[in-house]
Scaffold this motif. Structure first.
Motif, mmCIF file in Angstrom:
data_model
loop_
_atom_site.group_PDB
_atom_site.id
_atom_site.type_symbol
_atom_site.label_atom_id
_atom_site.label_comp_id
_atom_site.label_asym_id
_atom_site.label_seq_id
_atom_site.Cartn_x
_atom_site.Cartn_y
_atom_site.Cartn_z
ATOM 1 N N ASP A 66 7.508 17.044 5.895
ATOM 2 C CA ASP A 66 8.875 17.808 6.012
ATOM 3 C C ASP A 66 10.160 16.803 6.079
ATOM 4 N N SER A 67 9.837 15.773 6.427
ATOM 5 C CA SER A 67 10.969 14.849 6.729
ATOM 6 C C SER A 67 10.420 12.909 6.594
ATOM 7 N N PHE A 68 11.575 12.343 6.328
ATOM 8 C CA PHE A 68 11.094 10.848 6.015
ATOM 9 C C PHE A 68 11.975 9.925 6.987
ATOM 10 N N ASP A 69 11.333 9.228 7.956
ATOM 11 C CA ASP A 69 12.116 8.537 8.692
ATOM 12 C C ASP A 69 11.777 7.037 8.613
ATOM 13 N N PRO A 70 12.771 6.176 7.883
ATOM 14 C CA PRO A 70 12.467 4.734 7.675
ATOM 15 C C PRO A 70 12.113 3.903 8.621
ATOM 16 N N ARG A 71 12.392 4.313 10.031
ATOM 17 C CA ARG A 71 12.059 3.726 10.992
ATOM 18 C C ARG A 71 10.470 3.620 11.458
ATOM 19 N N ASP A 72 9.772 4.710 10.671
ATOM 20 C CA ASP A 72 8.557 4.807 10.956
ATOM 21 C C ASP A 72 7.695 4.011 10.114
ATOM 22 N N GLU A 73 6.998 3.062 10.653
ATOM 23 C CA GLU A 73 6.054 2.232 9.490
ATOM 24 C C GLU A 73 5.254 2.931 8.923
ATOM 25 N N HIS A 75 5.430 6.025 7.594
ATOM 26 C CA HIS A 75 6.336 6.769 6.694
ATOM 27 C C HIS A 75 6.475 5.748 5.609
ATOM 28 N N LEU A 76 6.892 4.639 5.941
ATOM 29 C CA LEU A 76 7.094 3.462 5.101
ATOM 30 C C LEU A 76 5.874 3.132 4.332
ATOM 31 N N LEU A 77 4.625 2.996 4.833
ATOM 32 C CA LEU A 77 3.429 2.588 4.422
ATOM 33 C C LEU A 77 2.998 3.561 3.425
ATOM 34 N N GLN A 78 3.491 4.900 3.799
ATOM 35 C CA GLN A 78 3.144 6.150 2.817
ATOM 36 C C GLN A 78 3.876 6.009 1.763
ATOM 37 N N ALA A 79 5.276 5.898 1.819
ATOM 38 C CA ALA A 79 6.042 5.718 0.565
ATOM 39 C C ALA A 79 5.389 4.475 -0.155
ATOM 40 N N ALA A 80 5.165 3.391 0.232
ATOM 41 C CA ALA A 80 4.704 2.403 -0.637
ATOM 42 C C ALA A 80 3.453 2.899 -1.278
ATOM 43 N N ARG A 81 2.630 3.380 -0.714
ATOM 44 C CA ARG A 81 1.319 3.580 -1.213
ATOM 45 C C ARG A 81 1.323 4.661 -2.211
ATOM 46 N N ILE A 128 13.434 0.006 2.082
ATOM 47 C CA ILE A 128 12.505 -1.260 2.486
ATOM 48 C C ILE A 128 11.191 -1.095 2.616
ATOM 49 N N GLU A 129 10.623 -0.160 1.657
ATOM 50 C CA GLU A 129 9.340 -0.034 1.902
ATOM 51 C C GLU A 129 8.450 -0.945 1.331
ATOM 52 N N PHE A 130 9.000 -1.812 0.580
ATOM 53 C CA PHE A 130 8.411 -3.037 -0.072
ATOM 54 C C PHE A 130 8.822 -4.304 0.628
ATOM 55 N N ASP A 131 9.577 -4.419 1.727
ATOM 56 C CA ASP A 131 9.876 -5.535 2.427
ATOM 57 C C ASP A 131 9.170 -5.778 3.640
ATOM 58 N N GLY A 136 8.236 -3.166 5.835
ATOM 59 C CA GLY A 136 7.272 -2.532 4.724
ATOM 60 C C GLY A 136 6.168 -3.320 4.089
ATOM 61 N N VAL A 137 5.700 -3.288 3.115
ATOM 62 C CA VAL A 137 4.548 -4.048 2.643
ATOM 63 C C VAL A 137 4.949 -4.753 1.191
#
Length: 257
Positions: A66-73, A75-81, A128-131, A136-137
């Motif tokens: 429902d939402s995305f929080d770039p401070r939530d690792e 969420h970052l992992l899911q976005a990268a995956r 930052i999901e790939f940083d 990020g990763v």
């Protein structure tokens, strides 16, 4: 006669990308290139920026939340995956017909390969999901190698496909590039750059002109270039090109899908 199918900035909206490729008869139901692509009759050109959704809403759609929080690792992992999964699918598609499927390097792609710059949106969202230094990763090695091979421009005769503009300074995404705001304004303020570069026609992305694909005509009324960052507005560019007659452009049009 060849058909060039050019698609603007993807920004991780892979569903729209595959929709456009299907509409252009460039991909089959199994995700493979169609016979016209395999034969080279159709040439597919992606104008860059495969990665990084343009908004928090885009990230949320990407990860199915429902939402995305770039401070939530998480969420970052899911976005990268999710991006890695689709990039692998796109890599397989291109590698099935490398002579006919071309991907130009965009500045967001470059920022993932070389995370020296933290890119973001006007709303303050950071990509930052790939940083790894920011939660990020790393991009997987096979994708890093693949994307590192993307050209910074593609020329078909005197027709140019580049991510930003015909300016050589806009082909390299360094400190000067990010300090120079002309990369977002050149097509309105100095459209003569295309003619000065000796090009018959140019195709560029990077900036959404609004209202779909934007076509520019020079002072003589000749079609000069197209700004095609319009995938999110469900348009791609189709160019009919006759290499046998000195690179004659037979037709250029925006195609809704």
């Amino acid at each position: 006669m060849h058909k060039l199918i050019a698609i603007g900035d993807v920004h991780a909206d892979f569903g729209l990308l595959w929709d456009a490729l299907r509409a252009a008869s460039c991909v089959d139901a199994q995700g493979r290139p169609t016979p016209p692509v395999l034969s080279g009759l159709y040439q597919v050109i992606l104008i860059g920026d495969l990665v990084h959704p343009k908004s928090a809403e885009g990230y949320a759609r990407l990860i199915g939340a429902d939402s995305f929080d770039p401070r939530d690792e998480t969420h970052l992992l899911q976005a990268a995956r999710e991006q890695v999964r689709e990039l692998e699918r796109l890599r397989a598609y291109q590698e099935a017909a490398p002579h006919a499927i071309h991907i130009v390097l965009g500045n967001h792609d470059d920022a993932v390969l070389n995370p020296h710059f933290v890119l973001g949106t006007n709303g303050g969202l950071r990509h930052i999901e790939f940083d790894p230094e920011r939660g990020g990763v790393m991009l997987p090695p096979q994708l890093h190698t693949w994307m590192s091979g993307f050209p910074r421009e593609l020329r078909v005769g005197d027709v140019q496909f580049a991510h930003v503009s015909p300016l050589p300074a806009h082909l390299h995404y360094d400190d000067l590039f990010y300090a120079d705001h002309s990369s977002k304004r050149w097509f309105r303020e100095t459209p003569e750059y295309v003619q000065m570069a000796g090009l018959r026609f140019g195709v560029y992305g990077h900036t959404q002109p609004g209202g779909g694909i934007l076509f520019h005509h020079d002072d003589a009324g000749e079609l000069s270039f197209a700004m095609i960052d319009a995938l999110q507005e469900r348009e791609y560019l189709e160019v009919m090109y006759d290499a046998a007659e000195a690179g004659q452009l037979r037709s250029v049009c925006a195609v809704p899908f």
